[in-house]
Scaffold this motif. Structure first.
Motif, PDB file in Angstrom:
ATOM      1  N   LYS A 147       0.782  -1.198  -0.080  1.00 55.95           N
ATOM      2  CA  LYS A 147       0.109   0.040   0.030  1.00 55.95           C
ATOM      3  C   LYS A 147       0.947   1.199   0.038  1.00 55.95           C
ATOM      4  O   LYS A 147       0.697   2.298  -0.837  1.00 55.95           O
ATOM      5  CB  LYS A 147      -1.161  -0.155   1.136  1.00 55.95           C
ATOM      6  N   ILE A 148       1.850   1.365   0.882  1.00 56.90           N
ATOM      7  CA  ILE A 148       2.813   2.469   1.015  1.00 56.90           C
ATOM      8  C   ILE A 148       3.685   2.653  -0.599  1.00 56.90           C
ATOM      9  O   ILE A 148       3.543   3.809  -1.078  1.00 56.90           O
ATOM     10  CB  ILE A 148       3.880   2.232   2.127  1.00 56.90           C
ATOM     11  N   LYS A 150       2.247   1.485  -3.491  1.00 60.95           N
ATOM     12  CA  LYS A 150       1.324   2.014  -4.472  1.00 60.95           C
ATOM     13  C   LYS A 150       1.017   3.456  -4.232  1.00 60.95           C
ATOM     14  O   LYS A 150       0.925   4.117  -5.147  1.00 60.95           O
ATOM     15  CB  LYS A 150      -0.091   1.258  -4.105  1.00 60.95           C
ATOM     16  N   ASP A 151       1.065   3.919  -2.836  1.00 55.72           N
ATOM     17  CA  ASP A 151       0.770   5.460  -2.906  1.00 55.72           C
ATOM     18  C   ASP A 151       1.735   6.435  -3.310  1.00 55.72           C
ATOM     19  O   ASP A 151       1.611   7.504  -3.396  1.00 55.72           O
ATOM     20  CB  ASP A 151       0.283   5.628  -1.286  1.00 55.72           C
ATOM     21  N   TYR A 208       1.050   4.762   7.485  1.00 55.17           N
ATOM     22  CA  TYR A 208      -0.539   4.004   6.824  1.00 55.17           C
ATOM     23  C   TYR A 208      -1.571   4.271   8.018  1.00 55.17           C
ATOM     24  O   TYR A 208      -2.497   4.732   7.360  1.00 55.17           O
ATOM     25  CB  TYR A 208      -0.012   2.482   6.742  1.00 55.17           C
ATOM     26  N   GLU A 303      -8.577  -3.398  -0.758  1.00 55.32           N
ATOM     27  CA  GLU A 303      -7.818  -2.490  -1.672  1.00 55.32           C
ATOM     28  C   GLU A 303      -6.681  -3.321  -2.455  1.00 55.32           C
ATOM     29  O   GLU A 303      -6.666  -3.283  -3.839  1.00 55.32           O
ATOM     30  CB  GLU A 303      -7.127  -1.220  -1.141  1.00 55.32           C
TER      31      GLU A 303
END
Length: 333
Positions: A147-148, A150-151, A208, A303
């Motif tokens: 996620k990190i 991806k962001d 996060y 997600e």
């Protein structure tokens, strides 16, 4: 009038004595096989053993150490042990992917994770063309890192690749090679990695947000068949958690951390501070489940893994906190 009062008192006493919530279950001797990762998150177990909280309840825990989450999940499903302590997202994977009848009984901690990188990495986007080292790519802390990244604008499989090396010790060693450019580590492994030259990009709480990491999960039918033992185990675990958070017992906690994790005094102190970090990344009060953190776990899986059509379900199907709530009623302050 006297007879009426006496009868009322007798009825009240009878009701109290039959209250299943207030009464602790009988201390029938039982040995429980408990599977864990090596690390600081086990301190409530170690303290409960040290202080005799398990023994007082007739519980003999036999600890097993797992090399990775895949073996732990398989072992729980196959009945090779009774209780698993790990990131609760592993339980979600067992339920949703492997279709196993698993249930989460308690929280524990927020993970205490940092994103550790090699010295030439200064921000997540610098991971372009590099490798992110994980335990198993589809669960828990691996998802936070994905996620990190991806962001940060990176596309998995195109801009960076994933290398599943297993538990913390393996990932810690993975940073020694230029191929392993980043991973998530918690105490004491994050301190050891920084000592050997790794750089921290920050805690996962900062990068996060709230996250329910460590917790207790079991096979649901096993819990139902061993309800007394489960309740007594959790009660001792809660008391061990309180002992680890009690400033008056800091010296003992440091001693146990040093002995069990083979830490010098400095690293034991840093680990203790991480366990008691007020930001929410350390031990939770009574090692209870953080519901918002757990909802974030579900949202992350929706997600990153695309489960449930990208929309996280309600937490209820994964949890049974009744054992924890009953255990809480007969713990010592």
């Amino acid at each position: 009038m006297y007879k009426i009062i006496t009868a009322s008192v007798a009825l009240l006493l009878a009701a109290c004595s039959s209250n299943p919530v207030a009464q602790a279950p009988a201390n029938d001797p039982v040995t429980l096989r408990v599977n864990v990762f090596r690390g600081a998150s086990n301190i409530p177990i170690y303290m409960a053993m040290e202080k005799g909280y398990f023994a007082r309840r007739g519980i003999t825990p036999v600890m097993q150490f797992t090399p990775n989450s895949e073996q732990q999940r398989a072992g729980l499903a196959e009945g090779k042990f009774d209780i698993a302590h790990a990131a609760v997202d592993n339980a979600i994977a067992m339920i949703e992917v492997a279709k196993k009848d698993v249930v989460i009984l308690s929280g524990g901690d927020g993970g205490m994770n940092e994103m550790l990188v090699r010295q030439d990495i200064n921000k997540p986007s610098d991971m372009r063309g590099r490798t992110y080292v994980v335990d198993a790519p589809d669960t828990a802390y691996a998802l936070i890192g994905r996620k990190i990244l991806k962001d940060a604008g990176l596309v998995e499989g195109k801009d960076y690749k994933i290398d599943p090396l297993g538990g913390s010790e393996n990932r810690f060693k993975g940073l020694d090679s230029p191929a392993g450019a980043a991973t998530l580590l918690n105490p004491p492994w994050n301190f050891l990695a920084k000592e050997r030259g790794a750089k921290s990009l920050g805690t996962t709480t900062a990068l996060y947000g709230p996250y329910q990491a460590g917790g207790i999960f079991v096979m649901r039918p096993w819990a139902a068949a061993h309800a007394s033992a489960v309740e007594r185990y959790i009660a001792a675990y809660i008391e061990g958690c309180r002992a680890a958070q009690d400033p008056a017992q800091k010296a003992l906690t440091l001693k146990v951390l040093s002995r069990e994790l083979k830490l010098d005094a400095n690293k034991a102190e840093m680990t203790y501070q991480a366990l008691n970090d007020p930001s929410g990344s350390g031990l939770s009060k009574d090692c209870a489940l953080d519901m918002q953190g757990f909802k974030n776990v579900l949202a992350l899986r929706a997600e990153i893994e695309g489960q449930w059509g990208g929309k996280a379900p309600a937490p209820d199907k994964f949890l049974d906190l009744s054992y924890f709530n009953r255990a809480l009623q007969h713990t010592m302050p």
